[in-house]
Design an enzyme around this catalytic site. Structure first.
Site, short mmCIF file in Angstrom:
data_model
loop_
_atom_site.label_atom_id
_atom_site.label_comp_id
_atom_site.label_asym_id
_atom_site.label_seq_id
_atom_site.Cartn_x
_atom_site.Cartn_y
_atom_site.Cartn_z
N PHE A 195 0.87 -1.18 0.00
CA PHE A 195 0.00 0.00 0.00
C PHE A 195 0.90 1.22 0.00
CE2 PHE A 195 -4.53 1.16 1.25
CZ PHE A 195 -5.13 0.23 0.41
N LEU B 64 -15.13 5.67 -4.08
CA LEU B 64 -13.71 5.30 -3.97
C LEU B 64 -13.29 4.20 -4.94
CD1 LEU B 64 -11.30 6.07 -2.08
CD2 LEU B 64 -11.66 3.86 -1.03
N ARG C 34 -0.67 9.46 -0.35
CA ARG C 34 -1.90 9.91 -1.01
C ARG C 34 -1.87 11.37 -1.41
NH1 ARG C 34 -6.51 6.58 2.42
NH2 ARG C 34 -6.06 4.62 1.36
N GLN D 187 -8.15 14.69 3.89
CA GLN D 187 -7.45 13.90 2.87
C GLN D 187 -8.23 13.76 1.57
OE1 GLN D 187 -6.62 9.45 3.40
NE2 GLN D 187 -4.58 10.33 3.31
N ARG E 244 -2.81 10.77 6.32
CA ARG E 244 -2.90 9.39 6.78
C ARG E 244 -2.41 8.43 5.71
NH1 ARG E 244 -6.95 5.00 6.32
NH2 ARG E 244 -8.10 6.33 4.88
N HIS F 16 -8.32 11.47 -1.37
CA HIS F 16 -7.83 10.19 -1.90
C HIS F 16 -7.59 10.41 -3.39
CE1 HIS F 16 -7.62 6.00 -3.02
NE2 HIS F 16 -7.71 5.63 -1.76
N HIS G 43 -11.91 12.09 1.27
CA HIS G 43 -11.99 10.71 1.74
C HIS G 43 -11.92 10.58 3.25
CE1 HIS G 43 -11.47 6.43 1.61
NE2 HIS G 43 -10.27 6.47 2.15
N GLU H 98 -7.11 1.99 -3.03
CA GLU H 98 -5.66 2.02 -3.24
C GLU H 98 -5.11 0.62 -3.49
OE1 GLU H 98 -3.82 4.74 -0.60
OE2 GLU H 98 -1.92 3.68 -0.60
C1 LIG Z 1 -14.77 3.88 0.76
C2 LIG Z 1 -13.81 3.84 1.90
C3 LIG Z 1 -12.76 2.92 1.91
C4 LIG Z 1 -11.86 2.87 2.97
N1 LIG Z 1 -10.85 1.93 2.96
C5 LIG Z 1 -10.01 1.85 4.03
C6 LIG Z 1 -9.00 0.83 4.11
O1 LIG Z 1 -8.88 -0.02 3.24
N2 LIG Z 1 -8.20 0.80 5.19
C7 LIG Z 1 -8.30 1.72 6.20
O2 LIG Z 1 -7.53 1.64 7.16
N3 LIG Z 1 -9.26 2.68 6.15
C8 LIG Z 1 -10.12 2.76 5.12
N4 LIG Z 1 -11.09 3.73 5.08
C9 LIG Z 1 -11.26 4.61 6.24
C10 LIG Z 1 -11.97 3.84 7.35
O3 LIG Z 1 -12.94 2.98 6.82
C11 LIG Z 1 -12.65 4.79 8.32
O4 LIG Z 1 -11.79 5.82 8.68
C12 LIG Z 1 -13.05 4.05 9.57
O5 LIG Z 1 -13.79 2.91 9.26
C13 LIG Z 1 -13.82 4.94 10.51
O6 LIG Z 1 -14.31 4.16 11.56
P1 LIG Z 1 -15.01 4.82 12.80
O7 LIG Z 1 -15.44 3.70 13.68
O8 LIG Z 1 -14.17 5.88 13.37
O9 LIG Z 1 -16.30 5.55 12.19
P2 LIG Z 1 -17.43 5.02 11.19
O10 LIG Z 1 -17.19 3.66 10.69
O11 LIG Z 1 -17.63 6.12 10.22
O12 LIG Z 1 -18.70 4.93 12.14
C14 LIG Z 1 -19.33 6.08 12.65
C15 LIG Z 1 -20.55 5.67 13.42
O13 LIG Z 1 -21.07 6.79 14.13
C16 LIG Z 1 -22.47 6.88 13.93
N5 LIG Z 1 -22.89 8.27 14.12
C17 LIG Z 1 -22.38 9.37 13.51
N6 LIG Z 1 -23.03 10.46 13.93
C18 LIG Z 1 -23.98 10.05 14.81
C19 LIG Z 1 -24.98 10.70 15.56
N7 LIG Z 1 -25.17 12.03 15.49
N8 LIG Z 1 -25.79 9.96 16.35
C20 LIG Z 1 -25.65 8.62 16.43
N9 LIG Z 1 -24.70 7.94 15.73
C21 LIG Z 1 -23.89 8.65 14.93
C22 LIG Z 1 -22.68 6.36 12.53
O14 LIG Z 1 -24.02 5.98 12.33
C23 LIG Z 1 -21.70 5.17 12.56
O15 LIG Z 1 -22.32 4.07 13.18
C24 LIG Z 1 -12.00 3.78 4.03
C25 LIG Z 1 -13.06 4.70 4.03
C26 LIG Z 1 -13.95 4.74 2.98
C27 LIG Z 1 -15.07 5.75 3.01
#
Ligand SMILES: Cc1cc2nc3c(=O)[nH]c(=O)nc-3n(C[C@H](O)[C@H](O)[C@H](O)COP(=O)(O)OP(=O)(O)OC[C@H]3O[C@@H](n4cnc5c(N)ncnc54)[C@H](O)[C@@H]3O)c2cc1C
Length: 603
Positions: free
Chosen positions: A123, A253, A287, A237, A387, A239, A352, A256
């Site tokens: 990566f 997306l 990135r 960021q 990142r 992407h 992203h 990568e």
């Molecule tokens: C398309 C895509 C591909 C990616 N690929 C990778 C990868 O291969 N490797 C990597 O390391 N990272 C990757 N990322 C980044 C990574 O997926 C995210 O940064 C990470 O999953 C975020 O996790 P989190 O638990 O912090 O938040 P999230 O998974 O975003 O979860 C947030 C949660 O909070 C809840 N929430 C938000 N606001 C409220 C509210 N007001 N009230 C109640 N609930 C709320 C939402 O409903 C959700 O359940 C990718 C991101 C995307 C978008």
């Protein structure tokens, strides 16, 4: 308009968010014996985490035994242009290895090496093949495993399709949250002894983003309004590879992993242009570098028909592509009628990820507000100015667990604070005002659109003082209009009503991005200032903190704690290695000399 009745739900630890960070925190708090409630805006399994494709960066050393946490530490610091919180990076690089094996013990499935160990792929800007993965559906496996574990952990309860809109305070301390059920609009109060934010990042204030509708920055806005500090908000960021055609798919997306699996970028002249911008790392440069390179090619008139670049993976063969990149194959087939085994993809930068976020203590995820913790994308500090791909899935596991454990430890022996009715009533009044049938008002969708224009055009990949100031003025004007937002209908399944509060949250976050971007008068990581194109030694010594000054948003510089010698040594060694070799070093292209010496590092 009379504020209405509400349900009250009591718990020890309230976790806002059911992505990887929230679920991992909930497991930790539940296992510690705390009555734990998880709340999510959407359904379980629908958070951004499920969208992650490429993998989890962890120095398992399965594919290349020369890898170790020290190299991962150095890669992450260098990727973040040394603006990262070094203690967070140290904890992260050391503990993410255990978190991956823990996931496996909990039933997570990974692709395998021929000898049966967890497979790892290359990566961008990771020195060695490091990303544990399941095809290009790693996030799905991570969230499936974590939610399975969470729902089977005693003391953990999940509430789906609830939006929390404000944090309750008891003096300085956070005492719970207020929100509503999205299906019927009924109000709910959660009384909690501690709150963990795992609410993810923000991309929806930009026009082109890989984020879903949930990425409106609610958690960071709630924390800011409750008095918490935000950190590094200028770093958003881009992407390098989002879909750019057809218009309906723009921003989605293109993982990568395509480049990790050997995908090459070409301009309209058929030139592999990364040779110009980063001849060593090529497509696997960081990135920020790849995104800027595509942008520059398009600006120079060498872009693809819709203003991006061509990403070509055909040379890997159809069978390999379908096995290693099944989602990409299906995505392009379904959305663009493109067969990526036969044609190149058209790609361009898309918003992203957010490096900035709520300022936290590295060991515990404690914010600057007592009783409030944050982990995952909503928090800031780990990733610095940029990142590395694959470092977020590890982030959410490592720091989700730590925040859950710390919150659980803190609530022991505490009692609930009484609900302050005035705070609940004020929030209900604010939310119900958007539905006032007697008033004509502003359309929330039009305000959202105007915000997206202001952010995409003037606070995007390339910025200047002039463009950021223009963006700030647009945001200020929208802030004045926002209290007049009105929608028709009732509270039952009313997306217009939900959008009103989303817009208010996005305005807070956008203002923080723009104000911090103005303060940072240099180009570093994702912040590319055309009027300050170079790194500044002075600015490299500070992080910018956003806080509520009482009379409005304020930014202050926070001096960085110098990196200790034991960790600086790891960075220096990595730089020496990079001076003599291509990166990432493929296991089948091993070289002798300094690269081999690196394997012997104590780390
Ligand atoms: C398309 C895509 C591909 C990616 N690929 C990778 C990868 O291969 N490797 C990597 O390391 N990272 C990757 N990322 C980044 C990574 O997926 C995210 O940064 C990470 O999953 C975020 O996790 P989190 O638990 O912090 O938040 P999230 O998974 O975003 O979860 C947030 C949660 O909070 C809840 N929430 C938000 N606001 C409220 C509210 N007001 N009230 C109640 N609930 C709320 C939402 O409903 C959700 O359940 C990718 C991101 C995307 C978008």
């Amino acid at each position: 308009m009379i504020p209405e009745s509400y349900d009250t739900i009591d718990c020890d630890v309230l976790v806002i968010g059911a992505g990887g960070a929230g679920l991992r925190a909930a497991v930790a708090a539940g296992e510690a014996g705390c009555d734990t409630v998880v709340v999510t805006k959407s359904l379980l399994g629908k958070a951004h985490t499920v969208m992650a494709e490429g993998g989890i960066g962890a120095a398992l050393g399965n594919v290349d035994p020369r890898d170790n946490w020290g190299v991962h530490f150095a890669d992450t610091m260098l990727g973040g242009q040394l603006l990262n919180n070094w203690r967070m990076v140290e904890i992260f690089a050391q503990e993410v290895i255990d978190r991956v094996y823990e996931l496996e013990r909990w039933g997570g499935l990974f692709d395998r090496t021929p000898d049966g160990r967890i497979s790892q792929r290359a990566f961008g800007a990771h020195t060695f093949w490091r990303l544990a993965h399941v095809g290009d559906r790693t996030g799905l496996e991570l969230i499936r495993t974590c939610q399975d574990r969470a729902v089977h952990t005693p003391n953990v309860t999940v509430h789906m399709e609830y939006t929390l809109t404000t944090l309750l305070k008891d003096g300085d301390r956070v005492a719970g949250a207020v929100g509503y059920r999205r299906n019927d609009g009924s109000f709910v109060v959660f009384r909690a002894k501690a709150v963990v934010l795992g609410s993810g990042g923000w991309g929806r204030m930009y026009k082109h983003t890989s984020n879903s509708w949930e990425g409106t920055g609610d958690g960071a806005a709630l924390a800011y309004r409750a008095g918490a500090e935000l950190l590094d908000m200028e770093f958003v960021q881009f992407h390098p590879t989002g879909m750019i055609w057809p218009p309906g798919a723009r921003g989605i997306l293109v993982t990568e992993a395509v480049r990790g699996e050997g995908g090459r970028l070409y301009n309209s002249l058929g030139e592999r242009f990364m040779e110009t911008y980063d001849p060593k790392k090529m497509e696997l440069s960081s990135r920020d570098v790849v995104a800027r390179s595509i942008y520059k090619e398009a600006q120079a008139g060498r872009g693809s028909p819709h203003g991006g670049a061509f990403l070509d993976v055909r040379h890997r063969g159809a069978e390999y592509i379908k096995k290693r990149l099944p989602s990409m194959y299906e995505q392009f087939h379904a959305l663009a009628s493109v067969d990526i085994t036969k044609e190149p993809m058209e790609v361009g930068p898309t918003i992203h990820y957010t490096m900035g976020g709520v300022r936290v203590a590295p060991e515990t995820g404690a914010t600057t507000v007592p009783g409030l913790y944050a982990a995952g994308e909503v928090s800031g500090g780990l990733h610095g100015a940029n990142r590395l791909g694959g470092n977020s899935l590890g982030d959410i596991l490592v720091f989700g667990r730590r925040a859950g454990e710390a919150a659980a430890a803190e609530v022991a022996g505490r009692v609930h604070a009484a609900v302050d009715e005035r705070q609940v009533e004020a929030e209900q009044r604010a939310l119900l005002a958007y539905l006032d049938p007697h008033e004509e008002g502003e359309n929330p969708y039009l305000l959202h659109e105007a915000l997206q224009e202001a952010m995409q055009d003037d606070a995007g990949i390339a910025r200047t003082e002039e463009s950021l100031t223009r963006s700030l003025h647009a945001i200020q004007e929208l802030c004045e209009r926002a209290p007049r937002m009105r929608v028709g209908g009732r509270r039952i399944l009313n997306p217009g009503w939900h959008t009103c509060r989303d817009v208010v949250n996005m305005l807070v976050i956008s203002e923080a991005i723009v104000r911090s971007g103005l303060e940072r008068r240099e180009s570093r990581g994702s912040q590319w200032r055309l009027d300050f194109p170079d790194l500044s030694e002075e600015q490299g010594k500070v992080n910018y903190v956003t806080y509520d000054g009482g009379d409005g948003m304020r930014i202050r510089a926070l001096s960085r704690e110098p990196i200790p010698q034991r960790l600086q040594r790891l960075v220096d060694e990595e730089l020496a290695l990079r001076a003599v070799t291509t990166i990432p070093v493929r296991p089948d292209q091993r070289i002798e000399g300094p690269a081999v010496a690196a394997a012997g590092r104590e780390a």
